[in-house]
Design a protein around this motif. Structure first.
Motif: not given
Ligand code: BGC
Length: 416
Positions: A33-34, A65-66, A88, A90, A141, A189, A248, A268, A299, A336, A376
């Motif tokens: 989601y970048w 985002g998130g 992606q 985590k 992060h 988020w 965001w 970010w 994060n 990033k 996150h």
């Molecule tokens: C992610 C980041 C991302 C951000 C905004 C975070 O949860 O770890 O990689 O840039 O959310 O989407």
């Protein structure tokens, strides 16, 4: 042979080579989601690197985002039996996917690249399911940051805040000077991101761990959590009326262009400042969120690998190895806003915010101030995290009292 025949023969051979290459084409499909400016620049580096290794990059980007939208898309794909090569994902979610039996073992890449030796334990533990690597970390992060436009402070006659009193004093002055004090996007988020920095700043790392990581009922309902919500309620009064639903990166843009003074957000956000050509310490300041200087909410983004067909395994391992290479970790994180997850990457090109992050991560890992980000997905399982996030969002969008909020929070912490 005549020239025409030679050309024809050459063309036939070229076509044959192309056809063979196509059959053997190595490909990886990566869900992420970048999609903001800074994020897209970062992920483009991985695509470039994979293509240089002869592996085609199939982009599976889901905006939002998130990552909530991305996780919904991922579930649909896995249920349909067509998981991407990597996604992606985590924190504890990696374990949740591991239990579903759909993750790939990438120990081969890990042992070749000596991941155990090159990763801090706090990182490598998260990347393993039942002792085997299933994910490759791309970065660390830090979430507990406050991003500040020094020009706005100057215009307002305010100074960079180091504690809550100074923070609210600066916010008052910015508001009086006719600018927006706090840039925020009203999405659950983002609300949770502000909440966890406030909890950490009001209560300290031990309180944070007890309340937000261990979900201790007494800490969730006690006076420190009440104070956290009181502080959050005060913060709400400095957010503009158009914040609902705002992404965001648009909130960050308000700080970048001087419309707003400050934003609580993970680093970010720095990717956006950097992509806009702004310089750390000059055009923008990265301050620890008030009261959180001795703590670090981590994060860690990672690409989690799904089981793929035999003929795709090689490209999956190539992806895992590329992600962990010092070259990738440097260039990705310069864009990033985060810092490398692994050891052995030169600090030379990183700015003052990244260097502070590196030093603080090191110091807090010794002092006990290093804590996982709840907002996150690093601290607790997704069901509980979702229920808690809903309470915070409700608090942000209603006149709910702090008393009522802590009761709802304690109930949400029991969600299954
Ligand atoms: C992610 C980041 C991302 C951000 C905004 C975070 O949860 O770890 O990689 O840039 O959310 O989407």
């Amino acid at each position: 042979m005549k020239l025409k025949q030679i050309v024809q023969a050459t063309m036939a051979v070229t076509a044959l080579i192309a056809a063979t290459a196509q059959v053997q084409a190595a490909e990886v499909e990566v869900l992420h989601y970048w999609t903001s400016g800074g994020e897209a620049k970062s992920v483009a580096e991985l695509k470039k690197m994979m293509e240089a290794k002869g592996v085609t990059w199939k982009d599976f980007a889901v905006a939002g985002g998130g990552g909530e939208n991305a996780m919904t898309a991922l579930k649909a794909r896995v249920i349909a039996g067509s998981a991407p090569t990597a996604a992606q994902i985590k924190g504890p979610s990696i374990q949740e996917w591991g239990k579903e039996g759909v993750l790939a073992n990438i120990d081969a890449a890990a042992s070749e690249g000596k991941w155990d030796a090159n990763l801090p334990k706090v990182v490598s533990n998260i990347m393993k399911y039942q002792g085997h690597y299933v994910a490759a970390p791309v970065n660390v992060h830090r979430v507990n940051w406050l991003w500040v436009n020094p020009e706005v402070l100057k215009k307002a006659g305010a100074k960079a805040p180091g504690n809550w009193d100074e923070f609210f004093d600066a916010a008052d002055k910015i508001k009086k000077a006719g600018m927006i004090a706090i840039a925020h996007g009203g999405q659950p988020w983002q609300d949770a991101t502000v909440f966890e920095s406030v909890a950490l700043g009001v209560g300290g790392a031990d309180f944070y761990k007890k309340a937000i990581v261990q979900l201790d009922q007494a800490s969730l309902t006690g006076p420190t959590m009440i104070k956290t919500f009181d502080t959050l309620a005060k913060i709400k009064t400095y957010i503009d009326k158009d914040a609902a639903g705002r992404d965001w990166n648009l909130a960050t843009a308000m700080v970048i262009n001087g419309k707003a003074g400050m934003q609580f957000m993970g680093d970010w956000a720095k990717g956006e400042f950097t992509a806009a050509g702004k310089v750390a310490g000059k055009d923008f300041l990265c301050l620890a969120a008030p009261g959180t200087d001795k703590a670090f909410t981590f994060n860690i983004d990672s690409l989690t690998m799904f089981k793929v067909k035999d003929d795709q395994q090689k490209s999956q391992l190539t992806l895992a190895s590329a992600v962990m290479s010092p070259e990738f970790q440097e260039v990705f994180n310069l864009n990033k806003g985060s810092i490398p997850a692994r050891a052995g990457v030169s600090r030379a090109k990183f700015d003052s915010c990244a260097l502070k992050s590196m030093d603080d991560m090191d110091a807090t890992s010794k002092s006990g101030g290093l804590v996982p980000s709840f907002a996150h997905g690093m601290a607790i399982d997704s069901a509980k995290a979702g229920a808690i996030q809903d309470v915070i969002a409700k608090f942000m969008n209603s006149t709910m009292t702090s008393q009522a909020a802590v009761q709802a929070l304690a109930k949400a912490a029991k969600a299954k």
